[in-house]
Design a protein around this motif. Structure first.
Motif, mmCIF file in Angstrom:
data_model
loop_
_atom_site.group_PDB
_atom_site.id
_atom_site.type_symbol
_atom_site.label_atom_id
_atom_site.label_comp_id
_atom_site.label_asym_id
_atom_site.label_seq_id
_atom_site.Cartn_x
_atom_site.Cartn_y
_atom_site.Cartn_z
ATOM 1 N N THR A 142 -7.967 2.534 -0.276
ATOM 2 C CA THR A 142 -7.983 0.883 -0.029
ATOM 3 C C THR A 142 -9.507 0.846 0.526
ATOM 4 N N VAL A 188 -7.083 -6.147 3.707
ATOM 5 C CA VAL A 188 -6.937 -4.576 3.224
ATOM 6 C C VAL A 188 -7.039 -4.985 1.713
ATOM 7 N N ASN A 189 -8.174 -4.333 0.547
ATOM 8 C CA ASN A 189 -8.352 -4.364 -0.930
ATOM 9 C C ASN A 189 -7.563 -2.997 -1.322
ATOM 10 N N VAL A 190 -5.849 -2.923 -1.870
ATOM 11 C CA VAL A 190 -5.897 -1.724 -2.474
ATOM 12 C C VAL A 190 -7.131 -1.898 -3.374
ATOM 13 N N CYS A 191 -8.195 -0.549 -4.192
ATOM 14 C CA CYS A 191 -8.974 -0.016 -4.239
ATOM 15 C C CYS A 191 -8.646 0.692 -5.701
ATOM 16 N N ARG A 239 0.603 -1.370 0.387
ATOM 17 C CA ARG A 239 0.067 0.410 -0.067
ATOM 18 C C ARG A 239 0.813 1.105 -0.278
#
Length: 363
Positions: free
Chosen positions: A306, A332-335, A300
């Motif tokens: 996120t 945690v998704n990096v969007c 990140r």
């Protein structure tokens, strides 16, 4: 948000081009028109011939018409003295007193000309002049301010100067406007180098420059050049003044995440060290009974957006803008990834301030 266009009769557009600009702007939701009656390069004969028709068209669309006024303007209009009724007859609803008017005269106009609003020069106003206006019992409820634009490369304001001047005026409840320059249409003379308020905006798209001005606390934005493109006009008509809007690349295909990212958020007042945290995001997901599925865990870096996934338990839906480099976390998704050019806007999202995103899809 009361944004505006600019028209310059007697300069470089034909009357038909100016009328079309007014029509397009009104259709886009733009409510203000700026013009100047003392540009040295103007064809005075053409200006006198065109001004009534153009300003009449603006007023027919219920647009506020703002004009620079100086002693030269009185000469141009054949007036021996300042008469508010003469400006109203032309269709001018707000006069920008660029120079040549004393604090006593400005105060008098604010009280004795109920159908005419006053605009100050936001770029040159001083604390001393504001004190003088206050001492003269000026009605500040009928006053706003508009910054200059700067035709010559290297002469535009710095960001810090604009922030300082805006703060000075906001303390008295005075709203402040500024100019951005077109990149797609013909640029107004005499130099053809654009007409921005901030020098850093001279080569920037008006959409991005306008978002930056709003983030810096500017209340309204004007397209300064005389023939912007339709896309530039549309972008100004859609501009929000209640939040910092940041451009970003969308990196996720998850429907729930995409829906969440379309909201307007508030930065939590208990400011975190590592990220800007959205106050509403978790409750939005909970109310929608949505689930954020895990995606491939990624590092990140600063500037990514996120969203916590279902592995984060009650933190699912936590939306953050990362302020410093952080390691990957499977919860945690990096969007999304904020555009590099919009990184300065991250610092403008202070605790309690609203923010949103404008996305372009990943390649």
């Amino acid at each position: 948000m009361q944004n505006g266009i600019s028209i310059y009769p007697g300069l470089d557009n034909t009357p038909d081009e100016n009328l079309a600009l007014i029509e397009t702007a009104a259709a886009a939701g733009i409510t203000r028109v700026f013009t100047s009656l003392h540009i040295p390069e103007s064809d005075t004969h053409a200006l006198k011939k065109e001004i009534g028709t153009l300003l009449g068209a603006a007023r027919a669309h219920h647009m506020e018409v703002i004009s620079d006024v100086s002693p030269k303007t009185l000469e141009l209009l054949g007036l021996k003295e300042f008469r508010p009724s003469a400006f109203r007859m032309l269709g001018i609803t707000t006069i920008r007193l660029d120079y040549g008017f004393s604090p006593e005269e400005i105060a008098q106009i604010s009280h004795n000309s109920p159908k005419l609003r006053i605009q100050l020069n936001a770029s040159t106003i001083t604390r001393d002049l504001l004190h003088q206006l206050d001492a003269c019992k000026t009605d500040f409820s009928r006053i706003d301010a508009l910054h200059n634009f700067y035709p010559r490369v290297g002469t535009g304001l710095s960001e810090m100067t604009l922030i300082k001047q805006n703060a000075l005026l906001h303390r008295l409840g005075i709203h402040v406007g500024a100019f951005v320059t077109t990149q797609g249409g013909r640029r107004r003379g005499p130099l053809g180098e654009g007409l921005p308020t901030l020098e850093s905006h001279r080569t920037m798209t008006p959409e991005r420059a306008a978002r930056h001005l709003v983030a810096l606390g500017t209340d309204s934005v004007f397209l300064a050049d005389s023939l912007p493109t339709q896309a530039e006009i549309q972008s100004l008509g859609q501009l929000r003044d209640d939040c910092v809007t940041i451009g970003a690349e969308l990196l996720t295909d998850d429907d729930a995440s995409r829906r969440l990212l379309s909201h307007v958020f508030t930065s939590r007042v208990d400011e975190a060290r590592d990220a800007i945290r959205a106050q509403e995001s978790r409750s939005i997901i909970a109310k929608a009974h949505a689930t954020i599925a895990p995606e491939a865990a990624e590092a990140r870096p600063r500037g990514v957006v996120t969203i916590d996934n279902e592995q984060a338990g009650r933190y699912m839906g936590e939306l953050e803008i990362v302020k410093k480099n952080l390691p990957a976390d499977p919860r945690v998704n990096v969007c999304a990834r904020i555009d590099r050019a919009d990184f300065p806007l991250i610092a403008c999202i202070s605790p309690g301030r609203k923010f949103s995103f404008t996305f372009h899809s990943k390649n």
